[in-house]
Design an enzyme around this catalytic site. Structure first.
Site: not given
Ligand code: GLU
Length: 448
Positions: A168, A128
């Site tokens: 996100d 992340k």
């Molecule tokens: N931010 C999204 C999550 O919390 C998607 C992450 C992604 O697609 O890599 O899962």
């Protein structure tokens, strides 16, 4: 050392080594609390230090992001990328641009992402990132310059086989476009699979935009089906009004339910006729305004800056805003009004006290790492399409997403029944099923 003493020792050490990161501690505690029965059956995981290694990210990057605003002033933000675990595939997880972003927030999100990604069954590790940048009120040019500066540093750590960010909170198709452009320019590679959430037409996948919201509704639908029910005729409350919330509203309506309320950080709106999706999208996505603008255009609807969206009576609640937005009092109010199911569209939106209240009251509760896995699962489908230089239709992609969500739901129930005896314990099921997949891969790959 017995199983619970081992788990407690790892948690104490994690808190000690990561001070002042309450969200990270919370996310770790939520997983560790489920793992007692696993370590009783599999003492070998303690011998190979799986938990100690899982709680320590493989790599943590913190960097300066300087940029120039429209007035010519130099601004400085802080960028992050936590590459948490690559046992199952390249680090995968979104970027969040929000003033609340700090290392502890990114670590909590990255930690959750490991298990969520494992549950999807796809070949993706957990990571992340983000920045403490506030996109609110920024011009398009400022957003572009910020994204370019962010990628100028981050590009050296990315790659379609190494680390694949996506969006996100605060990062959508526009930002992914600017980030991709800068990556391409610096590396001189058209590496489609290095970022997901790209717009459809140059490498993006159909359904990626809708996937998290749709997936959360599919998950709730599966939970209801275990009781022989569906969304038909049910009242639904959705918190938030961003990308996850908007497409949750769309899918609830498609399944015959009625979303009567949604929110943003300024307050919440109630529309007893059902939220008008086109108007909500116009206000939030095109005009980028507050939700009170919705009520100006729709006289039957009302806006409230006081209280919370969970004061509105409903059968189903879908928290789709942000972490720890639904607390003990909200949970008490929802239970009092007879809520039947709660599915987390956001990451960790319910506090531990709220989750306990739902469990004690027998409310079906789908934790985020299972219920909101549809977004990242569709990112993995985007990576597949990019690798094959292919592009699937909307219908094909949605069929895959629906199948993945059914499988995530089934895994939770089967695992919960096996390890705790109660298939309705989705928290136990999600944590244990996600953990086992990662632990097996980590064991096979040795101590690294
Ligand atoms: N931010 C999204 C999550 O919390 C998607 C992450 C992604 O697609 O890599 O899962």
């Amino acid at each position: 050392m017995n199983a619970s003493a081992h788990i407690e020792a790892v948690f104490a050490e994690t808190r000690r080594r990561n001070p002042a990161e309450p969200e990270f501690h919370q996310a770790v505690a939520e997983v560790l609390e489920s793992l007692g029965p696993v370590f009783e059956r599999h003492p070998e995981y303690a011998d190979t230090g799986i938990l100690e290694r899982l709680c320590e990210p493989e790599r943590q990057l913190i960097f300066r992001v300087p940029w120039v605003d429209d007035g010519g002033a130099v601004r400085v933000n802080r960028g992050f990328r936590v590459e948490f675990n690559s046992a199952l595939g390249p680090y995968k997880g979104g970027l969040r641009f929000h003033p609340s972003v700090n290392l502890g927030i990114v670590k909590f999100l990255g930690f959750e992402q490991i298990f969520k990604n494992a549950l999807t069954g796809m070949a993706i590790g957990g990571g992340k990132g983000g920045a403490d940048f506030d996109p609110k009120g920024r011009s398009d040019g400022e957003i572009m310059r910020f994204c370019q500066s962010f990628m100028t540093e981050l590009h050296r750590y990315l790659g379609e086989h190494t680390d694949v960010p996506a969006g996100d909170i605060g990062v959508g198709g526009r930002e992914i476009g600017y980030l991709f452009g800068q990556y391409k320019r610096i590396t001189n590679r058209y590496e489609s699979g290095v970022l997901t959430g790209k717009p459809v037409g140059w490498g993006g996948s159909h359904v990626r935009t809708e996937a998290t919201g749709y997936g959360a509704v599919y998950f709730a639908h599966e939970m209801l089906a275990t009781r022989g029910e569906g969304f038909d005729g049910l009242r639904v409350v959705v918190s938030g009004s961003g990308n996850v919330a908007v497409y949750a509203v769309e899918k609830v309506h498609a399944l015959g339910g009625r979303v009567v309320a949604c929110s943003d950080s300024s307050g919440y709106l109630v529309d007893e006729d059902g939220i008008d999706l086109e108007l909500l999208k116009e206000v939030k996505e095109v005009r980028r305004e507050r939700i009170s603008a919705y009520t100006e255009a729709r006289p039957g609807a009302s806006f409230s800056a006081r209280g919370t969206v969970y004061d509105v009576p409903c059968d189903i609640a879908l928290p789709c805003a942000t972490q720890n937005e639904l607390d003990r009092e909200d949970a008490v109010a929802l239970v009092k009004h007879g809520v039947r199911a709660v599915a987390e569209g956001a990451n960790m939106p319910c506090t531990p006290a709220a989750v306990q209240i739902f469990r004690d009251a027998g409310v079906l509760f789908g934790p985020g790492k299972a219920a909101n896995a549809g977004g990242v699962a569709t990112s993995a489908l985007e990576m597949q399409q990019n690798a094959a230089r292919d592009s699937w239709t909307f219908e094909q992609t949605e069929t895959r997403l629906a199948a993945i969500m059914r499988d995530v739901h089934a895994q939770c129930r089967d695992t919960a029944a096996t390890y705790g005896g109660n298939a309705d314990d989705y928290v136990l099921g999600a944590n244990v099923a996600g953990f086992l997949r990662v632990a097996r891969a980590m064991t096979a790959q040795g101590v690294i």
